[in-house]
Write a protein that holds these residues in place. Structure first.
Motif, PDB file in Angstrom:
ATOM      1  N   ALA A 207      -9.644 -14.483  -2.144  1.00  0.00           N
ATOM      2  CA  ALA A 207     -10.621 -14.719  -1.146  1.00  0.00           C
ATOM      3  C   ALA A 207     -11.410 -12.964  -1.169  1.00  0.00           C
ATOM      4  CB  ALA A 207     -10.359 -15.067  -0.170  1.00  0.00           C
ATOM      5  N   THR A 208     -10.508 -11.915  -1.477  1.00  0.00           N
ATOM      6  CA  THR A 208     -10.809 -10.282  -0.482  1.00  0.00           C
ATOM      7  C   THR A 208     -11.390  -9.938  -2.181  1.00  0.00           C
ATOM      8  OG1 THR A 208      -8.822 -10.172  -0.611  1.00  0.00           O
ATOM      9  CG2 THR A 208      -9.870 -10.728   1.471  1.00  0.00           C
ATOM     10  N   GLY A 209     -10.871 -10.057  -3.432  1.00  0.00           N
ATOM     11  CA  GLY A 209     -10.287  -9.152  -4.166  1.00  0.00           C
ATOM     12  C   GLY A 209      -9.640  -8.601  -4.156  1.00  0.00           C
ATOM     13  N   ARG A 210      -8.522  -8.554  -3.024  1.00  0.00           N
ATOM     14  CA  ARG A 210      -7.940  -7.276  -3.032  1.00  0.00           C
ATOM     15  C   ARG A 210      -6.854  -7.897  -3.566  1.00  0.00           C
ATOM     16  NH1 ARG A 210      -5.523  -5.326   2.919  1.00  0.00           N
ATOM     17  NH2 ARG A 210      -4.654  -3.616   1.882  1.00  0.00           N
ATOM     18  N   LEU A 211      -5.792  -6.271  -4.444  1.00  0.00           N
ATOM     19  CA  LEU A 211      -4.225  -6.862  -5.068  1.00  0.00           C
ATOM     20  C   LEU A 211      -3.346  -5.442  -4.404  1.00  0.00           C
ATOM     21  CD1 LEU A 211      -3.513  -7.188  -8.156  1.00  0.00           C
ATOM     22  CD2 LEU A 211      -3.616  -4.653  -8.503  1.00  0.00           C
ATOM     23  N   HIS A 212      -2.627  -6.738  -3.745  1.00  0.00           N
ATOM     24  CA  HIS A 212      -1.423  -6.163  -3.280  1.00  0.00           C
ATOM     25  C   HIS A 212      -0.154  -5.569  -4.213  1.00  0.00           C
ATOM     26  CE1 HIS A 212      -3.109  -7.322   0.921  1.00  0.00           C
ATOM     27  NE2 HIS A 212      -3.923  -7.898  -0.242  1.00  0.00           N
ATOM     28  N   ARG A 213       0.209  -4.618  -4.106  1.00  0.00           N
ATOM     29  CA  ARG A 213       1.235  -3.786  -5.210  1.00  0.00           C
ATOM     30  C   ARG A 213       2.876  -4.235  -4.003  1.00  0.00           C
ATOM     31  NH1 ARG A 213      -0.053  -0.955  -9.644  1.00  0.00           N
ATOM     32  NH2 ARG A 213      -2.449  -1.028  -9.868  1.00  0.00           N
ATOM     33  N   LEU A 214       3.704  -5.213  -4.291  1.00  0.00           N
ATOM     34  CA  LEU A 214       4.788  -4.877  -3.637  1.00  0.00           C
ATOM     35  C   LEU A 214       6.043  -4.538  -4.578  1.00  0.00           C
ATOM     36  CD1 LEU A 214       3.392  -7.015  -2.755  1.00  0.00           C
ATOM     37  CD2 LEU A 214       5.250  -9.270  -2.740  1.00  0.00           C
ATOM     38  N   PRO A 215       6.233  -2.934  -3.414  1.00  0.00           N
ATOM     39  CA  PRO A 215       7.359  -1.762  -3.762  1.00  0.00           C
ATOM     40  C   PRO A 215       8.816  -2.572  -3.527  1.00  0.00           C
ATOM     41  CG  PRO A 215       6.878  -2.053  -1.684  1.00  0.00           C
ATOM     42  CD  PRO A 215       5.970  -2.772  -2.075  1.00  0.00           C
ATOM     43  N   LEU A 216       9.465  -2.484  -4.901  1.00  0.00           N
ATOM     44  CA  LEU A 216      11.291  -2.998  -4.781  1.00  0.00           C
ATOM     45  C   LEU A 216      11.709  -2.196  -4.589  1.00  0.00           C
ATOM     46  CD1 LEU A 216      10.508  -5.826  -7.569  1.00  0.00           C
ATOM     47  CD2 LEU A 216      10.495  -5.958  -5.119  1.00  0.00           C
ATOM     48  N   PRO A 217      13.331  -2.173  -4.417  1.00  0.00           N
ATOM     49  CA  PRO A 217      14.187  -1.434  -4.266  1.00  0.00           C
ATOM     50  C   PRO A 217      15.080  -0.504  -5.343  1.00  0.00           C
ATOM     51  CG  PRO A 217      14.889  -3.829  -2.822  1.00  0.00           C
ATOM     52  CD  PRO A 217      13.497  -3.812  -3.744  1.00  0.00           C
ATOM     53  N   GLY A 218      14.454   1.343  -5.725  1.00  0.00           N
ATOM     54  CA  GLY A 218      14.901   1.141  -6.788  1.00  0.00           C
ATOM     55  C   GLY A 218      16.389   0.990  -7.715  1.00  0.00           C
ATOM     56  N   GLY A 219      16.187   0.707  -9.049  1.00  0.00           N
ATOM     57  CA  GLY A 219      16.938   0.386  -9.977  1.00  0.00           C
ATOM     58  C   GLY A 219      17.360  -1.049  -9.905  1.00  0.00           C
ATOM     59  N   LEU A 220      16.735  -1.700  -9.765  1.00  0.00           N
ATOM     60  CA  LEU A 220      16.266  -3.259  -9.366  1.00  0.00           C
ATOM     61  C   LEU A 220      15.177  -4.019  -9.835  1.00  0.00           C
ATOM     62  CD1 LEU A 220      17.246  -4.680  -6.065  1.00  0.00           C
ATOM     63  CD2 LEU A 220      18.891  -4.560  -8.070  1.00  0.00           C
ATOM     64  N   VAL A 221      15.676  -4.702 -11.307  1.00  0.00           N
ATOM     65  CA  VAL A 221      13.986  -5.228 -12.153  1.00  0.00           C
ATOM     66  C   VAL A 221      13.830  -6.871 -12.029  1.00  0.00           C
ATOM     67  CG1 VAL A 221      13.414  -5.358 -14.985  1.00  0.00           C
ATOM     68  CG2 VAL A 221      15.139  -3.983 -13.964  1.00  0.00           C
ATOM     69  N   PRO A 222      12.305  -6.850 -11.306  1.00  0.00           N
ATOM     70  CA  PRO A 222      12.154  -8.495 -11.356  1.00  0.00           C
ATOM     71  C   PRO A 222      12.071  -9.057 -12.595  1.00  0.00           C
ATOM     72  CG  PRO A 222      10.245  -6.657 -10.857  1.00  0.00           C
ATOM     73  CD  PRO A 222      11.178  -5.809 -11.404  1.00  0.00           C
ATOM     74  N   GLU A 223      12.740 -10.989 -12.714  1.00  0.00           N
ATOM     75  CA  GLU A 223      13.066 -11.047 -13.504  1.00  0.00           C
ATOM     76  C   GLU A 223      11.736 -12.323 -13.951  1.00  0.00           C
ATOM     77  OE1 GLU A 223      14.578 -11.035 -16.461  1.00  0.00           O
ATOM     78  OE2 GLU A 223      14.726  -8.856 -15.827  1.00  0.00           O
ATOM     79  N   SER A 224      11.674 -12.927 -11.999  1.00  0.00           N
ATOM     80  CA  SER A 224      10.750 -13.682 -11.877  1.00  0.00           C
ATOM     81  C   SER A 224      10.590 -14.298 -10.297  1.00  0.00           C
ATOM     82  CB  SER A 224      11.901 -14.960 -11.821  1.00  0.00           C
ATOM     83  OG  SER A 224      12.542 -15.433 -11.651  1.00  0.00           O
ATOM     84  N   LEU A 225       9.336 -14.453 -10.279  1.00  0.00           N
ATOM     85  CA  LEU A 225       9.132 -14.820  -8.739  1.00  0.00           C
ATOM     86  C   LEU A 225       9.118 -16.441  -8.110  1.00  0.00           C
ATOM     87  CD1 LEU A 225       6.016 -14.776  -7.971  1.00  0.00           C
ATOM     88  CD2 LEU A 225       6.694 -12.361  -8.640  1.00  0.00           C
TER      89      LEU A 225
END
Lengths: 168, 187
Positions: B121-139
């Motif tokens: 709706a706004t065209g904005r991109l949000h980047r979500l910071p994650l705790p260090g050392g953890l690799v996201p696999e799915s969401l």
């Protein structure tokens, strides 16, 4: 010298004054907050993967005692709910999805050497196999929040396709 | 001779059995439709995710050797534009909110795998910071956009963590206005 220094200091203060709110805005931009209590409970339940979130429900696959099982968590109560009739000790869940009312769960599982897609209705405690036409091997499943349709990734003749299936 | 009144327990049992029989003993009751053509040959299509109302389908297809998210109106299959994700690839694990306003995605940026959400709706991109050392696999993004669940690997263990997004995103609810450019929206 005193006047020069004063002017320079005033200029630096002015620049810093202008930049500071900008810096603060950047630093204080809203961040996602971890749901600490829930995360601790999830952590305690054992290694987990393949989450699916819908409404106030979280479905996921949890490993316990060397076995993977489907867990449905009521996020309001912060408690898992029982799923009688869904689990089989010889089945290996691969992917799970839930609707926004926590009533319907779609599940891809391996059982007796084959991979199947099933739909579980919590109010009926009933499990149905969802036939794939033409036949294929399902892998990941997603369910609409209103529970009326599911999307499933299916392998057919070496190619991955997506089937959309209306839930009766 | 007095008429026998039907017993409510038996009626309920009968209704339950009837509901089960009607709800899927035969394949005739499962309606199917195609997700629409991918648009560039016989490409693999993976990781499907439907918006809460079913009017938008996200999936990952291979384009120019890179896994790319494809957003399609349903049931027409019309491809919907994305502002940011066209230049940030490869992608995996897309997830949509109720009206398809928010698309959450894992994006590989060099050695880092990041969680990003595009607000259509706004065209904005949000980047979500994650705790260090953890690799996201799915969401998985909650259909109202209030929460996100992220499966992560780290310290030799897989875990799922939930995040509250209410400070970041407006809710995307069934009663909400359709997104501009989304199916059914006024021009």
């Amino acid at each position: 010298m005193g006047a020069d220094r004063l002017i320079r200091l005033a200029a630096v203060a002015a620049v810093a004054g202008g930049a500071l709110p900008l810096l603060l805005t950047g630093c204080l931009a809203p961040l996602p907050q971890p749901l600490v209590g829930l995360n601790q409970r999830l952590e305690a339940a054992g290694p987990a993967r393949a989450p699916f979130l819908s409404g106030d429900w979280l479905a996921l696959i949890v490993s316990k005692g060397g076995r993977d099982r489907v867990q449905l968590v009521d996020l309001q109560r912060q408690q898992p709910v029982p799923l009688p009739g869904l689990e089989r000790p010889d089945a290996q869940p691969l992917s799970v999805a839930v609707d926004g009312r926590g009533e319907r769960l779609a599940l891809v599982r391996q059982l007796e050497g084959r991979t199947e897609l099933v739909l579980y209705r919590r109010n009926l405690m009933a499990l149905q196999t969802v036939p794939l036409q033409p036949p294929g091997v399902p892998r990941r499943v997603s369910l609409r929040a209103d529970g009326r349709e599911l999307a499933v990734e299916v392998s057919r003749q070496g190619q991955w396709q997506v089937d959309l299936i209306a839930v009766p | 001779m007095p008429r026998q009144r039907p017993r409510p327990g038996l009626s309920l049992l009968g209704l339950g059995i009837l509901a089960l029989l009607l709800s899927g003993c035969g394949s005739w009751s499962w309606g199917r439709r195609s997700a629409g053509p991918v648009g560039w040959g016989a490409a693999d299509r993976q990781d499907p995710a439907l918006s809460g109302n079913g009017r938008v389908l996200a999936s990952v297809v291979r384009r120019d050797g890179r896994d790319t998210v494809l957003l399609q109106e349903q049931p027409s299959g019309t491809v919907l534009p994305l502002r940011h994700f066209g230049r940030l690839q490869p992608h995996r694990s897309p997830s949509l909110s109720w009206n398809g306003r928010y698309l959450a995605l894992l994006v590989q940026e060099g050695p880092e795998r990041r969680v990003m959400i595009e607000d259509r709706a706004t065209g904005r991109l949000h980047r979500l910071p994650l705790p260090g050392g953890l690799v996201p696999e799915s969401l998985s993004l909650g259909s109202d956009g209030r929460r996100i669940a992220i499966a992560m690997e780290g310290d030799g263990r897989s875990r799922v963590q939930l995040y509250d997004l209410t400070a970041l995103l407006e809710p995307d609810l069934p009663a909400g206005l359709p997104v501009r450019g989304a199916p059914g929206a006024a021009p």
